[in-house]
Design a protein around this motif. Structure first.
Motif, short mmCIF file in Angstrom:
data_model
loop_
_atom_site.label_atom_id
_atom_site.label_comp_id
_atom_site.label_asym_id
_atom_site.label_seq_id
_atom_site.Cartn_x
_atom_site.Cartn_y
_atom_site.Cartn_z
N MET A 217 25.76 -5.12 15.43
CA MET A 217 25.53 -6.22 14.41
C MET A 217 24.36 -7.17 14.53
N ASP A 218 23.30 -7.49 13.50
CA ASP A 218 22.49 -8.39 13.66
C ASP A 218 23.16 -9.83 13.57
N ILE A 219 22.17 -10.72 13.63
CA ILE A 219 22.82 -12.25 13.78
C ILE A 219 23.52 -12.55 12.31
N LEU A 220 22.90 -11.94 11.10
CA LEU A 220 23.66 -12.43 9.91
C LEU A 220 24.87 -11.61 9.95
N GLN A 221 24.98 -10.58 10.31
CA GLN A 221 26.10 -9.61 10.10
C GLN A 221 27.15 -10.34 11.26
N ARG A 222 26.82 -10.75 12.30
CA ARG A 222 27.76 -11.40 13.19
C ARG A 222 28.22 -12.90 12.61
N THR A 223 27.41 -13.38 12.01
CA THR A 223 27.69 -14.76 11.05
C THR A 223 28.64 -14.31 10.10
N GLU A 224 28.76 -13.09 9.30
CA GLU A 224 29.83 -12.81 8.26
C GLU A 224 31.08 -12.47 9.14
N ASN A 225 30.82 -11.69 10.15
CA ASN A 225 31.89 -11.08 10.98
C ASN A 225 32.89 -12.28 11.38
N PHE A 226 31.93 -13.64 11.75
CA PHE A 226 32.76 -14.72 12.54
C PHE A 226 33.52 -15.22 11.51
N LEU A 227 32.84 -15.40 10.21
CA LEU A 227 33.70 -16.01 8.87
C LEU A 227 34.84 -15.35 8.68
N ARG A 228 34.70 -14.03 8.71
CA ARG A 228 36.07 -13.23 8.35
C ARG A 228 37.15 -13.35 9.51
N TYR A 229 36.50 -13.59 10.74
CA TYR A 229 37.39 -13.88 11.80
C TYR A 229 38.27 -15.04 11.74
N LEU A 230 37.47 -16.21 11.15
CA LEU A 230 38.00 -17.70 10.77
C LEU A 230 39.08 -17.33 9.59
N ALA A 231 38.66 -16.60 8.52
CA ALA A 231 39.60 -16.30 7.48
C ALA A 231 40.83 -15.70 7.81
N ILE A 232 40.88 -14.82 8.77
CA ILE A 232 42.12 -14.08 9.19
C ILE A 232 42.84 -15.14 9.91
N VAL A 233 42.39 -15.90 10.95
CA VAL A 233 43.04 -16.91 11.56
C VAL A 233 43.55 -18.04 10.83
N ALA A 234 42.94 -18.27 9.67
CA ALA A 234 43.46 -19.45 8.70
C ALA A 234 44.57 -18.53 7.96
N GLN A 235 44.53 -17.34 7.54
CA GLN A 235 45.55 -16.73 6.46
C GLN A 235 46.65 -16.79 7.53
N GLU A 236 46.61 -16.46 8.83
CA GLU A 236 47.74 -15.97 9.59
C GLU A 236 48.50 -17.68 9.68
N ARG A 237 47.72 -18.64 9.93
CA ARG A 237 48.24 -19.93 10.47
C ARG A 237 48.92 -20.74 9.14
N LEU A 238 48.02 -20.58 8.05
CA LEU A 238 48.36 -21.32 6.79
C LEU A 238 49.07 -20.58 5.63
N VAL A 239 48.92 -19.56 5.78
CA VAL A 239 49.58 -18.49 4.60
C VAL A 239 50.84 -17.68 5.19
N ILE A 240 50.79 -17.18 6.26
CA ILE A 240 52.00 -16.16 6.66
C ILE A 240 52.86 -17.20 7.54
N VAL A 241 52.45 -17.82 8.36
CA VAL A 241 53.64 -18.45 9.39
C VAL A 241 54.40 -19.48 8.50
N PRO A 242 54.03 -20.22 7.52
CA PRO A 242 54.79 -21.21 6.82
C PRO A 242 55.82 -20.35 5.99
N ILE A 243 55.59 -19.30 5.53
CA ILE A 243 56.63 -18.30 4.82
C ILE A 243 58.00 -18.10 5.68
N TYR A 244 57.87 -18.20 7.02
CA TYR A 244 59.01 -17.65 7.91
C TYR A 244 59.73 -19.02 8.30
N ALA A 245 59.01 -20.10 8.15
CA ALA A 245 59.45 -21.38 8.95
C ALA A 245 60.89 -21.79 8.70
N ASP A 246 61.23 -21.50 7.60
CA ASP A 246 62.85 -22.04 7.35
C ASP A 246 63.84 -21.06 7.83
#
Length: 539
Positions: A217-246
């Motif tokens: 990947m070039d620098i712009l592609q790595r930037t996009e890939n890093f943003l997708r990585y952050l989106a995956i982490v956010a979806q795991e922590r903020l969307v999936i985990v709360p569903i099973y909390a109770d």
């Protein structure tokens, strides 16, 4: 008259009793007792291959299935089934027969958008789908854990392990609740590729799910890939985990968390082969079994064999869109049919729906086709595929070049990986024309580099001391023999995040450095002040 739910209520204790009797006495020949929680669709199709092998080796299998299942049969010679009746979903989350067709149409619409808007819309859609699918998984595991009779019978059956596809964590949570060693049949987990939760995943060279990027990947592609990585982490922590909390609060000890449970599996049977996947970090308890469902071609039915032979020297093109999507949009089907009609080759097309008006006499439409056997037939010249994992590995196994027409989910990434290996052409279904389709297909058929690249992948895939299916069954039996494989699991997951990234070590090293620097500056300032005072007195 008794309702269907009433019948299920009467039959359920009988099913539980059968499970108990089977669990206590069905292991007389030494086979293991395996509790299975699969996922539906194509995931079930490949898991069933492993169950067939385990059954042939004398293991006794119980499959927990949802009453809403489409593909997992209640009656099978391979296993005893227990059907769970979850609470019905809200009307807006009901998945009907047209659900995946609607998803496909939405996916094709996204492909026409500009990249930034497409990324934002993809994240919105992914969040909505994760909420819906994990909501269904929550209702299913709640129905199991809230049923004390079922849980008691499962405990009394003394299973040796849980074999599950953890795309959604129903099987994971049940294995933890029953204290069973767990073996995963896995590629996807939570909001991305399964490696992201078990192994280091540097976004600098490991492409994220749905990124359509390679490992270069070039620098712009790595930037996009890093943003997708952050989106995956956010979806795991903020969307999936709360569903099973109770659910975790009600059924598990204080402090239990979903990620720790997911990581605690003894063995991960990863449906990946690095002849296809990009190299990346891994862990000792990950065993690679990509293509385990592939096998030598079997004879075709007589009428289909006659059609294949009628193709002469030109051969046959096979097309299939997998299990979830029955047909392309009508306008795209017409484009494809018209292109097929201009070929000298014969075509076998798995197709459901209204027959295209432009269909040629050389094209055979089938509601279902023996895909593996067709790909292994000597008359097959090319495979027009949506990019599902099962079909991709079958094409690799048989060395058949692919024309990729991705529609949903990981299919875009899959065909990109084949394209990076020089074994496929990829087209956009959203903007497909007859001319583009015909040109790309003729290129795949006539250019020997595609077949040569795919046959090289086939040789590499087959050049292994143990076939993927044999590797999978060996390691499942390894876990049964040894009561788990905890010695292969790393303790890294028990570390707090600041220890995992060695930030506490940095602080330990930084403190004396900062203290030394402060002392040096302090001494220098004192000396400077003393000299200044002496100079002032002298003046």
């Amino acid at each position: 008259m008794m309702s269907c739910n009433g019948k299920a209520t009467v039959l359920r204790p009988i099913l539980y009793l059968l499970v108990l009797v089977w669990g206590c006495y069905g292991n007389s020949d030494g086979g293991g007792r395996i509790l299975v929680f699969p996922e539906d669709g194509s995931h079930w199709i490949n898991m069933e291959v492993i169950l067939l092998e385990l059954h042939s080796r004398g293991h006794h299998i119980t499959v927990l299935r949802s009453a809403e299942s489409w593909y997992i049969p209640q009656n099978s010679p391979l296993y005893t089934s227990v059907t769970v009746h979850p609470a019905p979903p809200p009307a807006e989350e009901d998945i009907g027969p047209d659900f995946y067709t609607v998803l496909m149409q939405r996916s094709l619409a996204l492909r026409k958008m500009l990249p930034v808007r497409r990324f934002l819309e993809q994240q919105k859609d992914t969040t909505a789908m994760l909420t819906m699918f994990h909501g269904r998984a929550l209702r299913l595991i709640s129905a199991i854990l809230d049923d004390s009779i079922l849980v008691a019978k499962l405990r009394e059956s003394r299973f040796d392990l849980m074999f599950t596809d953890p795309t959604f964590p129903t099987g994971v949570l049940l294995a933890q609740y029953l204290s069973l060693p767990a073996v995963y049949n896995i590629r996807w987990l939570n909001a991305g590729e399964a490696h992201t939760i078990i192994a280091p995943t540097p976004p600098s060279y490991v492409p994220m799910y749905n990124s359509l990027l390679s490992d270069r990947m070039d620098i712009l592609q790595r930037t996009e890939n890093f943003l997708r990585y952050l989106a995956i982490v956010a979806q795991e922590r903020l969307v999936i985990v709360p569903i099973y909390a109770d659910l975790l609060r009600r059924h598990f000890p204080p402090g239990a968390d979903l990620f720790s449970m997911q990581r605690s599996a003894d063995l991960w049977l990863m449906r990946v082969d690095f002849v296809f996947e990009f190299p990346r970090p891994t862990m000792p308890n990950v065993v690679y079994v990509g293509g385990f469902q592939c096998r030598p071609a079997r004879p075709l039915p007589a009428d289909l064999e006659a059609f294949m032979q009628s193709s002469g020297e030109h051969g046959v093109v096979v097309m299939s869109l997998g299990t979830l999507v029955s047909a392309l949009p009508k306008e795209v089907s017409e484009v494809v049919a018209l292109a097929f009609a201009q070929l000298p080759h014969k075509v076998v097309w798995r197709f459901l729906g209204e027959r295209p008006a432009s269909l040629g006499n050389n094209t055979l439409l089938m509601d279902w086709l023996p895909q593996n056997d067709l790909l292994g037939h000597p008359k097959t010249r090319a495979f027009v595929a949506h990019g599902g994992t099962n079909g991709i590995y079958e094409a690799i196994y048989h060395g058949v070049p692919v024309l990729g027409l991705p529609l949903l989910f990981d299919q875009f990434d899959n065909v990109l990986r084949l394209q990076a290996r020089g074994a496929t052409r990829v087209l956009e279904a959203a903007t497909l024309t007859t001319e583009d389709f015909l040109e790309a297909l003729e290129d795949v058929l006539d250019n020997p580099s595609y077949r040569g690249s795919m046959q090289k992948l086939s040789r590499l895939h087959r050049d292994t001391p143990l076939a993927p299916l044999a590797r999978a069954t060996f390691w499942i039996e390894y876990v049964i023999r040894n009561g788990g494989a905890s010695h292969l699991r790393t303790d890294a997951y028990s570390l707090p995040w600041y220890s995992y990234y060695s930030l506490d070590v940095v602080m330990v090293l930084l403190v004396p450095c900062v203290a030394s620097l402060w002392a040096f500056i302090f001494v220098c300032s004192r000396l400077c002040c003393r000299r200044s005072r002496k100079k002032t007195k002298h003046d």
